[in-house]
Scaffold this motif. Structure first.
Motif, PDB file in Angstrom:
ATOM      1  N   PHE A   1     -49.210   9.069  12.483  1.00 18.41           N
ATOM      2  CA  PHE A   1     -49.288   7.658  12.842  1.00 18.41           C
ATOM      3  C   PHE A   1     -49.801   6.805  11.690  1.00 18.41           C
ATOM      4  O   PHE A   1     -50.657   7.229  10.917  1.00 18.41           O
ATOM      5  CB  PHE A   1     -50.193   7.465  14.063  1.00 18.41           C
ATOM      6  CG  PHE A   1     -49.694   8.148  15.310  1.00 18.41           C
ATOM      7  CD1 PHE A   1     -48.463   7.828  15.848  1.00 18.41           C
ATOM      8  CD2 PHE A   1     -50.460   9.104  15.943  1.00 18.41           C
ATOM      9  CE1 PHE A   1     -47.998   8.458  16.992  1.00 18.41           C
ATOM     10  CE2 PHE A   1     -50.017   9.738  17.086  1.00 18.41           C
ATOM     11  CZ  PHE A   1     -48.779   9.421  17.618  1.00 18.41           C
ATOM     12  N   LYS A   2     -49.279   5.578  11.618  1.00 15.90           N
ATOM     13  CA  LYS A   2     -49.732   4.598  10.622  1.00 15.90           C
ATOM     14  C   LYS A   2     -50.610   3.528  11.255  1.00 15.90           C
ATOM     15  O   LYS A   2     -51.615   3.115  10.698  1.00 15.90           O
ATOM     16  CB  LYS A   2     -48.521   3.937   9.962  1.00 15.90           C
ATOM     17  CG  LYS A   2     -47.665   4.877   9.158  1.00 15.90           C
ATOM     18  CD  LYS A   2     -46.396   4.208   8.651  1.00 15.90           C
ATOM     19  CE  LYS A   2     -46.684   3.106   7.647  1.00 15.90           C
ATOM     20  NZ  LYS A   2     -45.419   2.569   7.062  1.00 15.90           N
ATOM     21  N   ASN A   3     -50.199   3.056  12.430  1.00 16.95           N
ATOM     22  CA  ASN A   3     -50.935   1.993  13.118  1.00 16.95           C
ATOM     23  C   ASN A   3     -50.359   1.844  14.516  1.00 16.95           C
ATOM     24  O   ASN A   3     -49.465   2.602  14.911  1.00 16.95           O
ATOM     25  CB  ASN A   3     -50.848   0.675  12.340  1.00 16.95           C
ATOM     26  CG  ASN A   3     -52.103  -0.161  12.482  1.00 16.95           C
ATOM     27  OD1 ASN A   3     -52.783  -0.116  13.505  1.00 16.95           O
ATOM     28  ND2 ASN A   3     -52.427  -0.936  11.463  1.00 16.95           N
TER      29      ASN A   3
ATOM     30  N   SER B   1     -47.382   2.919  19.112  1.00 14.86           N
ATOM     31  CA  SER B   1     -47.821   3.440  17.826  1.00 14.86           C
ATOM     32  C   SER B   1     -46.581   3.719  16.985  1.00 14.86           C
ATOM     33  O   SER B   1     -45.470   3.835  17.504  1.00 14.86           O
ATOM     34  CB  SER B   1     -48.647   4.712  18.011  1.00 14.86           C
ATOM     35  OG  SER B   1     -47.887   5.691  18.694  1.00 14.86           O
ATOM     36  N   TYR B   2     -46.775   3.826  15.666  1.00 16.23           N
ATOM     37  CA  TYR B   2     -45.608   4.069  14.829  1.00 16.23           C
ATOM     38  C   TYR B   2     -45.957   4.912  13.610  1.00 16.23           C
ATOM     39  O   TYR B   2     -47.083   4.915  13.116  1.00 16.23           O
ATOM     40  CB  TYR B   2     -44.935   2.764  14.411  1.00 16.23           C
ATOM     41  CG  TYR B   2     -45.787   1.760  13.667  1.00 16.23           C
ATOM     42  CD1 TYR B   2     -45.806   1.706  12.279  1.00 16.23           C
ATOM     43  CD2 TYR B   2     -46.563   0.839  14.361  1.00 16.23           C
ATOM     44  CE1 TYR B   2     -46.569   0.765  11.596  1.00 16.23           C
ATOM     45  CE2 TYR B   2     -47.329  -0.110  13.697  1.00 16.23           C
ATOM     46  CZ  TYR B   2     -47.333  -0.142  12.317  1.00 16.23           C
ATOM     47  OH  TYR B   2     -48.088  -1.076  11.647  1.00 16.23           O
ATOM     48  N   THR B   3     -44.945   5.658  13.169  1.00 17.16           N
ATOM     49  CA  THR B   3     -45.007   6.454  11.956  1.00 17.16           C
ATOM     50  C   THR B   3     -44.124   5.767  10.916  1.00 17.16           C
ATOM     51  O   THR B   3     -43.732   4.621  11.096  1.00 17.16           O
ATOM     52  CB  THR B   3     -44.515   7.885  12.224  1.00 17.16           C
ATOM     53  OG1 THR B   3     -43.104   7.854  12.503  1.00 17.16           O
ATOM     54  CG2 THR B   3     -45.243   8.506  13.407  1.00 17.16           C
ATOM     55  N   ASP B   4     -43.757   6.466   9.858  1.00 23.25           N
ATOM     56  CA  ASP B   4     -42.875   5.876   8.851  1.00 23.25           C
ATOM     57  C   ASP B   4     -41.483   5.574   9.398  1.00 23.25           C
ATOM     58  O   ASP B   4     -40.811   4.654   8.919  1.00 23.25           O
ATOM     59  CB  ASP B   4     -42.744   6.802   7.642  1.00 23.25           C
ATOM     60  CG  ASP B   4     -43.905   6.661   6.667  1.00 23.25           C
ATOM     61  OD1 ASP B   4     -44.568   5.601   6.676  1.00 23.25           O
ATOM     62  OD2 ASP B   4     -44.152   7.611   5.912  1.00 23.25           O
ATOM     63  N   ASN B   5     -41.040   6.348  10.394  1.00 19.97           N
ATOM     64  CA  ASN B   5     -39.675   6.148  10.875  1.00 19.97           C
ATOM     65  C   ASN B   5     -39.503   6.262  12.381  1.00 19.97           C
ATOM     66  O   ASN B   5     -38.381   6.316  12.875  1.00 19.97           O
ATOM     67  CB  ASN B   5     -38.712   7.139  10.191  1.00 19.97           C
ATOM     68  CG  ASN B   5     -39.207   8.571  10.286  1.00 19.97           C
ATOM     69  OD1 ASN B   5     -39.936   8.931  11.198  1.00 19.97           O
ATOM     70  ND2 ASN B   5     -38.814   9.386   9.315  1.00 19.97           N
ATOM     71  N   LYS B   6     -40.602   6.275  13.118  1.00 20.49           N
ATOM     72  CA  LYS B   6     -40.517   6.397  14.575  1.00 20.49           C
ATOM     73  C   LYS B   6     -41.470   5.431  15.261  1.00 20.49           C
ATOM     74  O   LYS B   6     -42.553   5.145  14.754  1.00 20.49           O
ATOM     75  CB  LYS B   6     -40.861   7.815  15.035  1.00 20.49           C
ATOM     76  CG  LYS B   6     -39.860   8.887  14.682  1.00 20.49           C
ATOM     77  CD  LYS B   6     -40.293  10.221  15.282  1.00 20.49           C
ATOM     78  CE  LYS B   6     -39.269  11.312  15.000  1.00 20.49           C
ATOM     79  NZ  LYS B   6     -39.194  11.648  13.565  1.00 20.49           N
ATOM     80  N   LEU B   7     -41.061   4.961  16.429  1.00 20.12           N
ATOM     81  CA  LEU B   7     -41.955   4.292  17.373  1.00 20.12           C
ATOM     82  C   LEU B   7     -42.266   5.273  18.488  1.00 20.12           C
ATOM     83  O   LEU B   7     -41.367   5.974  18.963  1.00 20.12           O
ATOM     84  CB  LEU B   7     -41.297   3.054  17.982  1.00 20.12           C
ATOM     85  CG  LEU B   7     -40.987   1.856  17.092  1.00 20.12           C
ATOM     86  CD1 LEU B   7     -40.413   0.735  17.945  1.00 20.12           C
ATOM     87  CD2 LEU B   7     -42.215   1.379  16.361  1.00 20.12           C
TER      88      LEU B   7
END
Length: 211
Positions: free
Chosen positions: A137-139, A151-157
């Motif tokens: 997770f990023k934020n 929440s989200y990663t570099d390429n996913k919600l």
């Protein structure tokens, strides 16, 4: 306005009524400033660890959460007594906490873990906890109705239903997710994606509706 200051992070955040602003200085202390006065600075000094993140409560404008590498503290800025302290997991790097706009939940987000607490319970009642082996997770943020947590990663919600704690990932973005925000005037969620496939440097915005 606040003099000559060096910042550890380029991160400023206003409280819920817009009268206070917080930031972390180079010494790892959280500085809270009154926007109506040049002289009203309220430093919250950390231990030797330094303060790593902070978040304002969505209901009480004087309540703030701030973290070190091992603890998450909850306090009122006008009362120098901690009202709550959470021990952070050492399994994954802590990102930040997210108090619900409805005042019912407190979500702790790590790079690979999420914990959801009952914010109305003074005994830190843990409602949900999960470690993710495939996500980083990023934020995150709430939707305007506080019914889902995104929440989200570099390429996913990853969208969590806060009534059931079920979640669903979405990964149809052709690039790197830079930022996810909501609009206070509608129920839309906006996803900003950088297209790095051809080094074009283009930035795209996707809109999520009818969640």
């Amino acid at each position: 306005r606040f003099g000559s200051l060096n910042f550890r992070f380029c991160h400023f955040s206003f409280n819920s009524d817009g009268k206070l602003i917080g930031f972390i200085n180079q010494n790892g202390n959280l500085i809270i400033a009154n926007t109506d006065s040049n002289d009203s600075l309220y430093p919250i000094k950390s231990s030797t660890e330094g303060i790593t993140s902070f978040s304002w409560d969505k209901i009480n404008p004087n309540k703030i959460y701030y973290s070190t590498n091992s603890k998450l503290y909850e306090c009122l800025i006008n009362i120098p007594v901690l009202s709550q302290c959470y021990t952070l997991s050492k399994v994954s790097k802590f990102i930040n906490c997210f108090p619900s706009p409805r005042g019912d939940l407190l979500i702790l987000l790590y790079e690979k873990r999420i914990e959801i607490y009952d914010a109305c319970d003074t005994y830190q009642n843990l409602l949900f906890s999960k470690y993710f082996t495939t996500f980083k997770f990023k934020n995150a943020l709430y939707d305007n109705k506080s019914s889902v947590f995104i929440s989200y990663t570099d390429n996913k919600l990853i969208i969590f239903n806060l009534d059931t704690f079920d979640f669903k990932p979405y990964s149809f973005f052709p690039g790197t997710i830079i930022k996810v925000i909501n609009n206070q005037n509608n129920d839309n969620i906006y996803v900003f994606v950088a297209d790095n496939s051809k080094n074009s440097g283009e930035l795209f915005m996707y809109t999520l509706t009818n969640r």
